[in-house]
Design a protein around this motif. Sequence first.
Motif, PDB file in Angstrom:
ATOM      1  N   LEU A   1       0.906  -1.273  -0.233  1.00  0.00           N
ATOM      2  CA  LEU A   1      -0.086   0.148   0.064  1.00  0.00           C
ATOM      3  C   LEU A   1       0.812   1.145  -0.048  1.00  0.00           C
ATOM      4  O   LEU A   1       1.758   1.390   0.634  1.00  0.00           O
ATOM      5  CB  LEU A   1      -1.009   0.078   1.351  1.00  0.00           C
ATOM      6  CG  LEU A   1      -1.738   1.444   1.454  1.00  0.00           C
ATOM      7  CD1 LEU A   1      -2.726   1.544   0.223  1.00  0.00           C
ATOM      8  CD2 LEU A   1      -2.546   1.180   2.808  1.00  0.00           C
ATOM      9  N   MET A   2       0.282   2.124  -0.923  1.00  0.00           N
ATOM     10  CA  MET A   2       1.353   3.403  -1.123  1.00  0.00           C
ATOM     11  C   MET A   2       0.360   4.488  -0.061  1.00  0.00           C
ATOM     12  O   MET A   2      -0.225   5.022  -0.171  1.00  0.00           O
ATOM     13  CB  MET A   2       1.223   4.114  -2.412  1.00  0.00           C
ATOM     14  CG  MET A   2       1.789   3.054  -3.541  1.00  0.00           C
ATOM     15  SD  MET A   2       3.581   2.529  -3.185  1.00  0.00           S
ATOM     16  CE  MET A   2       4.490   4.219  -3.504  1.00  0.00           C
ATOM     17  N   TRP A   3       1.127   4.621   1.400  1.00  0.00           N
ATOM     18  CA  TRP A   3       0.363   5.151   2.121  1.00  0.00           C
ATOM     19  C   TRP A   3       0.468   6.770   2.002  1.00  0.00           C
ATOM     20  O   TRP A   3      -0.439   7.543   2.159  1.00  0.00           O
ATOM     21  CB  TRP A   3       1.194   4.978   3.752  1.00  0.00           C
ATOM     22  CG  TRP A   3       0.716   3.642   4.148  1.00  0.00           C
ATOM     23  CD1 TRP A   3       1.422   2.684   4.156  1.00  0.00           C
ATOM     24  CD2 TRP A   3      -0.257   3.690   5.054  1.00  0.00           C
ATOM     25  NE1 TRP A   3       0.730   1.667   4.999  1.00  0.00           N
ATOM     26  CE2 TRP A   3      -0.246   2.231   5.455  1.00  0.00           C
ATOM     27  CE3 TRP A   3      -1.485   4.379   5.250  1.00  0.00           C
ATOM     28  CZ2 TRP A   3      -1.440   1.498   6.091  1.00  0.00           C
ATOM     29  CZ3 TRP A   3      -2.434   3.653   6.141  1.00  0.00           C
ATOM     30  CH2 TRP A   3      -2.425   2.582   6.547  1.00  0.00           C
ATOM     31  N   VAL A   4       1.581   7.259   1.505  1.00  0.00           N
ATOM     32  CA  VAL A   4       1.682   8.926   1.156  1.00  0.00           C
ATOM     33  C   VAL A   4       0.727   9.209   0.441  1.00  0.00           C
ATOM     34  O   VAL A   4       0.109  10.298   0.295  1.00  0.00           O
ATOM     35  CB  VAL A   4       3.067   9.223   0.886  1.00  0.00           C
ATOM     36  CG1 VAL A   4       3.291  10.788   0.440  1.00  0.00           C
ATOM     37  CG2 VAL A   4       4.214   8.794   2.005  1.00  0.00           C
ATOM     38  N   PRO A   5       0.742   8.596  -0.986  1.00  0.00           N
ATOM     39  CA  PRO A   5      -0.395   9.156  -2.108  1.00  0.00           C
ATOM     40  C   PRO A   5      -1.625   9.012  -1.327  1.00  0.00           C
ATOM     41  O   PRO A   5      -2.568   9.719  -1.678  1.00  0.00           O
ATOM     42  CB  PRO A   5      -0.034   8.253  -3.066  1.00  0.00           C
ATOM     43  CG  PRO A   5       1.347   7.733  -3.075  1.00  0.00           C
ATOM     44  CD  PRO A   5       1.650   7.793  -1.630  1.00  0.00           C
ATOM     45  N   LEU A   6      -2.069   7.710  -0.716  1.00  0.00           N
ATOM     46  CA  LEU A   6      -3.313   7.759  -0.093  1.00  0.00           C
ATOM     47  C   LEU A   6      -3.860   8.663   0.902  1.00  0.00           C
ATOM     48  O   LEU A   6      -4.794   9.286   0.847  1.00  0.00           O
ATOM     49  CB  LEU A   6      -3.567   6.216   0.516  1.00  0.00           C
ATOM     50  CG  LEU A   6      -4.848   6.051   1.443  1.00  0.00           C
ATOM     51  CD1 LEU A   6      -5.651   5.322   0.323  1.00  0.00           C
ATOM     52  CD2 LEU A   6      -4.352   4.863   2.126  1.00  0.00           C
ATOM     53  N   ILE A   7      -2.663   9.215   1.704  1.00  0.00           N
ATOM     54  CA  ILE A   7      -3.261  10.261   2.627  1.00  0.00           C
ATOM     55  C   ILE A   7      -3.259  11.765   2.024  1.00  0.00           C
ATOM     56  O   ILE A   7      -4.183  12.533   2.234  1.00  0.00           O
ATOM     57  CB  ILE A   7      -2.228  10.437   3.841  1.00  0.00           C
ATOM     58  CG1 ILE A   7      -2.333   8.993   4.532  1.00  0.00           C
ATOM     59  CG2 ILE A   7      -2.443  11.562   4.653  1.00  0.00           C
ATOM     60  CD1 ILE A   7      -1.247   8.737   5.710  1.00  0.00           C
ATOM     61  N   ALA A   8      -2.388  11.900   1.016  1.00  0.00           N
ATOM     62  CA  ALA A   8      -2.731  12.898   0.415  1.00  0.00           C
ATOM     63  C   ALA A   8      -3.730  13.164  -0.666  1.00  0.00           C
ATOM     64  O   ALA A   8      -4.373  14.255  -0.668  1.00  0.00           O
ATOM     65  CB  ALA A   8      -1.294  13.116  -0.830  1.00  0.00           C
ATOM     66  N   ALA A   9      -4.270  12.112  -1.023  1.00  0.00           N
ATOM     67  CA  ALA A   9      -5.534  12.122  -2.054  1.00  0.00           C
ATOM     68  C   ALA A   9      -6.667  12.621  -0.868  1.00  0.00           C
ATOM     69  O   ALA A   9      -7.611  13.241  -1.367  1.00  0.00           O
ATOM     70  CB  ALA A   9      -5.786  10.716  -2.632  1.00  0.00           C
ATOM     71  N   GLU A  10      -6.646  11.751   0.257  1.00  0.00           N
ATOM     72  CA  GLU A  10      -7.893  12.133   1.033  1.00  0.00           C
ATOM     73  C   GLU A  10      -7.902  13.562   1.570  1.00  0.00           C
ATOM     74  O   GLU A  10      -8.853  14.385   1.849  1.00  0.00           O
ATOM     75  CB  GLU A  10      -7.547  11.215   2.376  1.00  0.00           C
ATOM     76  CG  GLU A  10      -8.592  11.373   3.468  1.00  0.00           C
ATOM     77  CD  GLU A  10     -10.237  11.188   2.942  1.00  0.00           C
ATOM     78  OE1 GLU A  10     -11.040  11.635   3.574  1.00  0.00           O
ATOM     79  OE2 GLU A  10     -10.399  10.694   1.904  1.00  0.00           O
ATOM     80  N   SER A  11      -6.368  14.072   1.869  1.00  0.00           N
ATOM     81  CA  SER A  11      -6.408  15.500   2.238  1.00  0.00           C
ATOM     82  C   SER A  11      -6.983  16.433   1.023  1.00  0.00           C
ATOM     83  O   SER A  11      -7.623  17.511   1.326  1.00  0.00           O
ATOM     84  CB  SER A  11      -4.909  15.624   2.525  1.00  0.00           C
ATOM     85  OG  SER A  11      -4.738  16.981   2.933  1.00  0.00           O
ATOM     86  N   ARG A  12      -6.594  15.990  -0.162  1.00  0.00           N
ATOM     87  CA  ARG A  12      -7.299  16.984  -0.981  1.00  0.00           C
ATOM     88  C   ARG A  12      -8.780  16.864  -1.251  1.00  0.00           C
ATOM     89  O   ARG A  12      -9.650  17.919  -1.588  1.00  0.00           O
ATOM     90  CB  ARG A  12      -6.655  16.652  -2.498  1.00  0.00           C
ATOM     91  CG  ARG A  12      -5.133  16.749  -2.715  1.00  0.00           C
ATOM     92  CD  ARG A  12      -4.570  16.641  -4.065  1.00  0.00           C
ATOM     93  NE  ARG A  12      -4.772  15.414  -4.574  1.00  0.00           N
ATOM     94  CZ  ARG A  12      -3.941  14.369  -4.468  1.00  0.00           C
ATOM     95  NH1 ARG A  12      -2.610  14.642  -4.007  1.00  0.00           N
ATOM     96  NH2 ARG A  12      -4.058  13.218  -4.918  1.00  0.00           N
ATOM     97  N   ARG A  13      -8.993  15.619  -1.027  1.00  0.00           N
ATOM     98  CA  ARG A  13     -10.533  15.605  -1.169  1.00  0.00           C
ATOM     99  C   ARG A  13     -11.416  16.364  -0.056  1.00  0.00           C
ATOM    100  O   ARG A  13     -12.254  16.922  -0.232  1.00  0.00           O
ATOM    101  CB  ARG A  13     -10.945  14.012  -0.882  1.00  0.00           C
ATOM    102  CG  ARG A  13     -12.441  13.680  -1.008  1.00  0.00           C
ATOM    103  CD  ARG A  13     -12.875  12.356  -0.907  1.00  0.00           C
ATOM    104  NE  ARG A  13     -12.811  12.131   0.608  1.00  0.00           N
ATOM    105  CZ  ARG A  13     -13.737  12.175   1.382  1.00  0.00           C
ATOM    106  NH1 ARG A  13     -14.968  12.678   0.756  1.00  0.00           N
ATOM    107  NH2 ARG A  13     -13.801  12.156   2.639  1.00  0.00           N
ATOM    108  N   MET A  14     -10.777  16.250   1.195  1.00  0.00           N
ATOM    109  CA  MET A  14     -11.291  16.988   2.213  1.00  0.00           C
ATOM    110  C   MET A  14     -11.158  18.672   2.100  1.00  0.00           C
ATOM    111  O   MET A  14     -12.164  19.294   2.575  1.00  0.00           O
ATOM    112  CB  MET A  14     -10.997  16.569   3.563  1.00  0.00           C
ATOM    113  CG  MET A  14     -11.490  15.106   3.790  1.00  0.00           C
ATOM    114  SD  MET A  14     -13.214  14.671   3.919  1.00  0.00           S
ATOM    115  CE  MET A  14     -13.440  15.967   5.256  1.00  0.00           C
TER     116      MET A  14
END
Length: 403
Positions: free
Chosen positions: A212-225
């Motif tokens: 799992l690519m944690w950094v892109p996952l968290i960055a995508a959620e940050s952009r969505r929120m």
Amino acid sequence: MKRLWRQRLKQHAKGQFKYLQLVFNDHFVLVLVILLGALLYGYSQVVKTLTASWWLAPAMALVFSVLLALGRLATLTEPADATFLLPKSAEFSQYLFKARRYSLLLPCVVLIFATIAALPLLPVLKLSVLTAALPLGVALLLFKDSDLWLQLLAFYPQRVPRWCRRELLLGVAFLALWAGFWWHPAIALAAALVIDLSLRWRLGDLLAAAELMWVPLIAAESRRMGRIYRFYNLFTDVPGLGGGVKRRRYLDGLAKLVPRGLPHTWQWLFVRGFLRRTEFFGLYLRLVVIGALVIALVDQWWLVALLAALFTYMIGFQLLPLYQVYDEIVLTYLYPLPQPQKPQAFKHLLAVLLVIAAVVLAGGAVVSGHFLAAAGALAAGLIVAVLVAWWYLPIRLAKLAAR
């Protein structure tokens, strides 16, 4: 992981409900009801004039493809997860499956209502409503299900083949929907079913031994929120929501229109703050352009005037936090400036920006050739601009001073 998802979802729902209560207040709900009724009336009038033209099927396919592109994977992840949940990466897929299922809810509701809205157009395309509506709706839901699977797989890129791309899926969906509207939606249903079943059949192999690519996952959620909170910020202040500062050299000429000197100090600061702070200038442009485009598509003069008033108010409300951007800069308190200069300078800037917005919004009706509607939009926008700058703003500033 299931318990963690339930806790995150409960916290998320509580926070969103707090903002939704502020956004959908009585006045805004009343405006939405009026707009919805007007849009439905206008849509019914447009449907009566449509004929079976060659462009109707690809246009409907394009609209539904855009709707399929809406709706991102809501993972509700937090920055600390990359550290504390890293040892649980293999088990975290259970959490993401729950998140994917939750992310289906809102897009499915939107697609169902879009399918219902398209029912009057099916007879225009020589399709039976009884036999075409259900395959169309199910095909859209299956395409969206596949889309969310691909969004999830994008965070496991090591084992995902090149054909598992979201852009390719949306392209196939457009072609399948085009063929479905041209012949029968059963074609789109068959294509959507094959894609969704193929993804589910390969899912175990694609996720096996993948990291799992944690950094892109968290960055995508940050952009969505961030996008959600920026929408809320149109109606209420969202703590912690800010933007950067960027000098736009091509706007230096506008900034130089305000002379330097003691009588114009606050006006000089507010103009540069508006032109260089991304959260104000960018949003102002987006709202003005979107409002002008929406007004250009409407021909009823009263609806155009209502839209112009609504967009002018939203723009003015969004610019109000600009008044406080210099409150934490100590030099603004040390420099000897007259106390009334700050509210007067901000009132002047706000009035100028709202008048410009009202003129541009009216220009949207002029471009479409509706000159009576343009006059109504200009009048409504100017009235709202005056009310916001000379009536609402002093009330808001008095409340800030009383804190």
